[in-house]
Design a protein around this motif. Structure first.
Motif, PDB file in Angstrom:
ATOM      1  N   PRO A 174      32.080  30.918  50.753  1.00 51.88           N
ATOM      2  CA  PRO A 174      31.843  30.724  49.315  1.00 51.88           C
ATOM      3  C   PRO A 174      33.123  30.455  48.537  1.00 51.88           C
ATOM      4  O   PRO A 174      34.224  30.764  48.994  1.00 51.88           O
ATOM      5  N   ARG A 175      32.947  29.866  47.373  1.00 53.65           N
ATOM      6  CA  ARG A 175      34.066  29.643  46.444  1.00 53.65           C
ATOM      7  C   ARG A 175      33.854  30.562  45.251  1.00 53.65           C
ATOM      8  O   ARG A 175      32.882  30.413  44.523  1.00 53.65           O
ATOM      9  N   ILE A 176      34.744  31.516  45.095  1.00 45.44           N
ATOM     10  CA  ILE A 176      34.607  32.553  44.080  1.00 45.44           C
ATOM     11  C   ILE A 176      35.638  32.324  42.980  1.00 45.44           C
ATOM     12  O   ILE A 176      36.815  32.113  43.286  1.00 45.44           O
ATOM     13  N   PRO A 177      35.237  32.370  41.700  1.00 38.45           N
ATOM     14  CA  PRO A 177      36.216  32.205  40.621  1.00 38.45           C
ATOM     15  C   PRO A 177      37.261  33.312  40.659  1.00 38.45           C
ATOM     16  O   PRO A 177      36.967  34.449  41.054  1.00 38.45           O
ATOM     17  N   VAL A 178      38.472  32.997  40.257  1.00 37.56           N
ATOM     18  CA  VAL A 178      39.545  33.986  40.209  1.00 37.56           C
ATOM     19  C   VAL A 178      40.055  34.092  38.781  1.00 37.56           C
ATOM     20  O   VAL A 178      40.068  33.101  38.043  1.00 37.56           O
ATOM     21  N   ALA A 179      40.436  35.293  38.383  1.00 42.82           N
ATOM     22  CA  ALA A 179      40.981  35.528  37.041  1.00 42.82           C
ATOM     23  C   ALA A 179      42.435  35.950  37.153  1.00 42.82           C
ATOM     24  O   ALA A 179      42.866  36.467  38.189  1.00 42.82           O
ATOM     25  N   ILE A 180      43.202  35.719  36.091  1.00 40.16           N
ATOM     26  CA  ILE A 180      44.591  36.173  36.018  1.00 40.16           C
ATOM     27  C   ILE A 180      44.731  37.104  34.829  1.00 40.16           C
ATOM     28  O   ILE A 180      44.309  36.780  33.719  1.00 40.16           O
ATOM     29  N   ASN A 181      45.290  38.271  35.064  1.00 36.96           N
ATOM     30  CA  ASN A 181      45.546  39.239  34.003  1.00 36.96           C
ATOM     31  C   ASN A 181      47.053  39.407  33.879  1.00 36.96           C
ATOM     32  O   ASN A 181      47.718  39.735  34.869  1.00 36.96           O
ATOM     33  N   VAL A 182      47.598  39.176  32.701  1.00 40.33           N
ATOM     34  CA  VAL A 182      49.054  39.213  32.513  1.00 40.33           C
ATOM     35  C   VAL A 182      49.528  40.496  31.839  1.00 40.33           C
ATOM     36  O   VAL A 182      50.710  40.620  31.505  1.00 40.33           O
ATOM     37  N   HIS A 183      48.629  41.454  31.637  1.00 43.68           N
ATOM     38  CA  HIS A 183      49.033  42.725  31.034  1.00 43.68           C
ATOM     39  C   HIS A 183      49.642  43.651  32.090  1.00 43.68           C
ATOM     40  O   HIS A 183      49.270  43.616  33.259  1.00 43.68           O
ATOM     41  N   ASP A 184      50.539  44.498  31.668  1.00 43.82           N
ATOM     42  CA  ASP A 184      51.129  45.492  32.565  1.00 43.82           C
ATOM     43  C   ASP A 184      50.242  46.739  32.523  1.00 43.82           C
ATOM     44  O   ASP A 184      50.589  47.753  31.910  1.00 43.82           O
ATOM     45  N   VAL A 185      49.091  46.650  33.186  1.00 45.27           N
ATOM     46  CA  VAL A 185      48.102  47.724  33.143  1.00 45.27           C
ATOM     47  C   VAL A 185      48.500  48.853  34.095  1.00 45.27           C
ATOM     48  O   VAL A 185      49.182  48.637  35.098  1.00 45.27           O
ATOM     49  N   LYS A 186      48.056  50.054  33.770  1.00 50.34           N
ATOM     50  CA  LYS A 186      48.343  51.202  34.624  1.00 50.34           C
ATOM     51  C   LYS A 186      47.307  51.354  35.730  1.00 50.34           C
ATOM     52  O   LYS A 186      47.620  51.825  36.834  1.00 50.34           O
ATOM     53  N   ASP A 187      46.072  50.986  35.430  1.00 52.33           N
ATOM     54  CA  ASP A 187      44.988  51.142  36.405  1.00 52.33           C
ATOM     55  C   ASP A 187      44.155  49.875  36.465  1.00 52.33           C
ATOM     56  O   ASP A 187      44.021  49.149  35.479  1.00 52.33           O
ATOM     57  N   THR A 188      43.601  49.625  37.652  1.00 54.29           N
ATOM     58  CA  THR A 188      42.702  48.495  37.871  1.00 54.29           C
ATOM     59  C   THR A 188      41.430  49.010  38.537  1.00 54.29           C
ATOM     60  O   THR A 188      41.334  50.192  38.877  1.00 54.29           O
TER      61      THR A 188
END
Length: 344
Positions: A174-188
């Motif tokens: 499958p081809r799955i969309p990917v996202a980019i997060n540019v915040h310096d988050v503490k938890d994911t």
């Protein structure tokens, strides 16, 4: 999804026999003038009342059936109209300065969704004959600002997709969309973020998101082109592992290790060195075209990395980068089938 219903078919009411001139079962003969019985007389009024009742019943039934047919026509017509209307897929709502999402056209039906093969060494994606096409990446000039980095990432992700989607499609993954997060988050969704001194970027399979915290990218005078190309290529390599099922198999093998640290560390190195190889393979197929000069390949070959228990020794990092740069197909990046000495 729309479900289609089948409307009932209504037959036209059957013709009813005429009742006038009928004595409802008694045969009517000619009058007898012999005098033995009275002359013939018309039937009593009761049958006439019964005939009138039958006529009324027939008329009412016909009216009822007509109304039913009209209602059925509206229902069937409405279903046909609904089936003809396009089904729209909701698109994600984006925050202007936080998350960049690349769009991939979803399959039109559940039956068309490929199934990931949860394999590592035996995964079809790293079988002989699976190749990446040559791609041309038109990228904006990389600057040391937040807006410049976001524009660069936004342009590079579609180029990575154009390189990897044909290979995934070739093996039915499958081809799955990917996202980019540019915040310096503490938890994911995958747990706490690694500390800045351990990772400039990282990937979380829950939500298929690449995290590239801007403060980490802008340190030490800002990013350079090769670092950004290789970094995003590496993290997208983890996304390729997710799309193909390699990542799921890696998780299963990790659990099966049951806390055995030597086994866990070796699995981690196989996993990370494969992402290095995938990144180098992408760069080899994009260099010399568009915004990525041919000199990027030479620069990568001259790069060195520190030894790491989780990402492999400097020697083996160079080995798998070289294999990715010179690969004829994706089988060159099958780290899970390599001997232990090549993933130390």
């Amino acid at each position: 999804m729309l479900s289609r219903g089948n409307g009932d078919e209504y037959d036209t009411p059957a013709a009813y026999p005429a009742v006038l001139g009928t004595n409802w079962g008694n045969t009517v003969e000619s009058p007898d003038d012999s005098g033995d019985r009275p002359a013939w007389a018309p039937p009593a009024e009761a049958p006439r009342e019964q005939r009138s009742t039958v006529r009324t019943t027939v008329v009412l039934f016909a009216v009822f059936m007509t109304l039913v047919l009209v209602a059925a026509a509206f229902v069937v017509g409405g279903l046909k109209q609904s089936k003809a209307d396009p089904v729209q897929t909701r698109q994600p709502t984006l925050s202007p300065s936080s998350t960049v999402v690349t769009s991939v056209t979803p399959p039109t039906s559940r039956a068309e969704v490929p199934t990931r093969k949860h394999e590592a060494a035996a995964n079809p994606l790293v079988a002989p004959g699976v190749t990446l096409p040559k791609v041309t990446c038109e990228l904006p000039k990389l600057g040391g600002t937040k807006d410049g980095l976001e524009a660069f990432h936004t342009a590079l992700i579609p180029c990575l997709e154009r390189a990897w989607h044909p290979a995934l499609s070739q093996v039915g993954e499958p081809r799955i969309p990917v996202a980019i997060n540019v915040h310096d988050v503490k938890d994911t969704a995958c747990g706490p973020s690694p500390p800045p001194d351990e990772a400039m970027g990282f990937y979380c399979s829950e939500g298929a998101t690449i995290f590239l915290p801007l403060p980490r990218q802008l340190e030490n005078g800002g990013p350079d082109l090769l670092t950004q190309l290789f970094l995003l290529g590496h993290e997208y390599g983890h996304h390729v592992q997710e799309q193909s099922g390699i990542l799921r198999k890696y998780h299963a093998l990790y659990r099966a290790a049951d806390g055995d640290q030597p086994k866990i560390l070796e699995l981690s190195r196989r996993f990370e060195l494969q992402a290095d190889c995938f990144s180098a393979m992408f760069l080899a197929n994009a260099a010399g075209r568009g915004s990525i000069g041919a000199g990027m390949v030479s620069q990568l070959r001259q790069s060195t990395f520190e030894d790491s228990d989780t990402h492999g020794s400097s020697k083996n990092a160079a080995l798998w980068q070289k294999r990715g740069l010179t690969a004829k197909d994706t089988s060159a990046c099958n780290t899970f089938a390599a001997p232990a000495k090549e993933v130390s």
